[in-house]
Design a protein around this motif. Structure first.
Motif, mmCIF file in Angstrom:
data_model
loop_
_atom_site.group_PDB
_atom_site.id
_atom_site.type_symbol
_atom_site.label_atom_id
_atom_site.label_comp_id
_atom_site.label_asym_id
_atom_site.label_seq_id
_atom_site.Cartn_x
_atom_site.Cartn_y
_atom_site.Cartn_z
ATOM 1 N N ARG A 41 1.994 -4.798 -2.990
ATOM 2 C CA ARG A 41 2.539 -3.675 -2.239
ATOM 3 C C ARG A 41 2.553 -3.960 -0.742
ATOM 4 O O ARG A 41 3.491 -3.572 -0.042
ATOM 5 N N ASP A 42 1.523 -4.612 -0.235
ATOM 6 C CA ASP A 42 1.428 -4.921 1.186
ATOM 7 C C ASP A 42 1.882 -6.337 1.501
ATOM 8 O O ASP A 42 1.638 -6.835 2.598
ATOM 9 N N PHE A 101 2.596 1.911 -6.787
ATOM 10 C CA PHE A 101 1.518 2.802 -6.365
ATOM 11 C C PHE A 101 0.208 2.517 -7.105
ATOM 12 O O PHE A 101 -0.702 3.340 -7.079
ATOM 13 N N GLY A 160 -3.433 1.587 -7.916
ATOM 14 C CA GLY A 160 -4.640 1.545 -7.111
ATOM 15 C C GLY A 160 -4.695 2.550 -5.981
ATOM 16 O O GLY A 160 -5.674 2.576 -5.226
ATOM 17 N N MET A 161 -3.670 3.391 -5.822
ATOM 18 C CA MET A 161 -3.642 4.382 -4.751
ATOM 19 C C MET A 161 -4.041 5.748 -5.302
ATOM 20 O O MET A 161 -3.733 6.091 -6.443
ATOM 21 N N SER A 162 -4.745 6.520 -4.474
ATOM 22 C CA SER A 162 -5.102 7.882 -4.866
ATOM 23 C C SER A 162 -3.893 8.806 -4.706
ATOM 24 O O SER A 162 -2.861 8.419 -4.147
ATOM 25 N N GLU A 163 -4.034 10.043 -5.196
ATOM 26 C CA GLU A 163 -2.926 10.994 -5.091
ATOM 27 C C GLU A 163 -2.598 11.285 -3.632
ATOM 28 O O GLU A 163 -1.426 11.420 -3.259
ATOM 29 N N GLU A 203 -3.003 9.228 -1.067
ATOM 30 C CA GLU A 203 -2.309 8.070 -0.503
ATOM 31 C C GLU A 203 -0.865 8.004 -0.986
ATOM 32 O O GLU A 203 0.031 7.649 -0.221
ATOM 33 N N VAL A 204 -0.639 8.346 -2.245
ATOM 34 C CA VAL A 204 0.735 8.359 -2.772
ATOM 35 C C VAL A 204 1.563 9.406 -2.039
ATOM 36 O O VAL A 204 2.715 9.159 -1.647
ATOM 37 N N ARG A 224 1.031 10.647 0.987
ATOM 38 C CA ARG A 224 1.252 10.219 2.364
ATOM 39 C C ARG A 224 2.330 9.139 2.436
ATOM 40 O O ARG A 224 3.164 9.137 3.356
ATOM 41 N N ARG A 225 2.325 8.228 1.456
ATOM 42 C CA ARG A 225 3.348 7.173 1.446
ATOM 43 C C ARG A 225 4.730 7.774 1.226
ATOM 44 O O ARG A 225 5.719 7.342 1.838
#
Length: 214
Positions: free
Chosen positions: A56-57, A80, A82-85, A87-88, A90-91
């Motif tokens: 992703r990065d 997405f 490994g990302m929390s809700e 973080e998702v 915000r992205r």
């Protein structure tokens, strides 16, 4: 039973022709042609024709796969993961506001010419106040070490070896040797219950070697 109705095999002597010298000199169908690169999937000898981002990065760094392995990688790709809700969410907001493009602060960097000039003047008593830190006053800071950037294959390989993402080459080799010695049937009186795990360990080590981490 009368002899007329008894089974009689048609072929009794089946002989297999030994390989000739011509067979050994035949062209390998998996050999790469000039200009082609090998698929990055461990153990694959086909030519790579498609690329996929490593993470992703790491959207500007790619694996090169053949078509079957590219399709397999795409099926398992989750942007997405490994990302929390939070973080998702915000992205998604960043995508809506800036289209996912990076933004920069409107000030000079710590290592810019303006920051160096300000620091020199400030140190000689000829400086001026910089309350907002526009010119990076306060002296140059030591750059923080850059974190290792790993792709999905490398992270999974380290997980198969029970290693952290910051493991170096000697630690990877030592762990690989330990697991092979522990899981090999010769070390377990012929018990093959750990053979599947052994294959995963060997495949993981090959992937890390191909990535230049060993």
């Amino acid at each position: 039973m009368p002899g007329a109705f008894q089974y009689k095999p048609k072929f009794v002597d089946i002989r297999v022709r030994p390989p000739s010298k011509d067979d050994a000199t035949k062209e390998d169908v998996h050999a790469l042609k000039p200009g082609e690169r090998q698929c990055d999937h461990p153990g694959c000898r086909l030519a790579a024709t498609a690329r996929a981002p490593k993470g992703r990065d790491m959207l500007n760094e790619h694996y090169w796969f053949c078509q079957p392995h590219a399709a397999e990688y795409n099926r398992n790709w989750n942007f997405f993961a490994g990302m929390s809700e939070g973080e998702v969410r915000r992205r998604q907001q960043e995508e809506a506001m800036t289209g996912g493009r990076p933004t920069w602060e409107m000030k000079a960097g710590r290592h810019s010419r303006e920051a160096a000039a300000f620091t020199a003047k400030f140190g000689s008593g000829q400086g001026y106040r910089d309350p907002f830190g526009m010119f990076g006053g306060g002296g140059a800071r030591k750059p923080e070490p850059e974190a290792r950037r790993l792709g999905k294959i490398e992270r999974n390989a380290l997980a198969d070896l029970d290693l952290d993402e910051d493991a170096d080459g000697p630690k990877i080799r030592a762990r690989y040797t330990e697991l092979v010695r522990r899981l090999h049937p010769d070390s377990n009186q012929g018990d093959r219950s750990g053979e599947h795990r052994l294959q995963r360990v060997i495949k993981a080590y090959q992937a890390l070697r191909k990535a230049g981490m060993v």
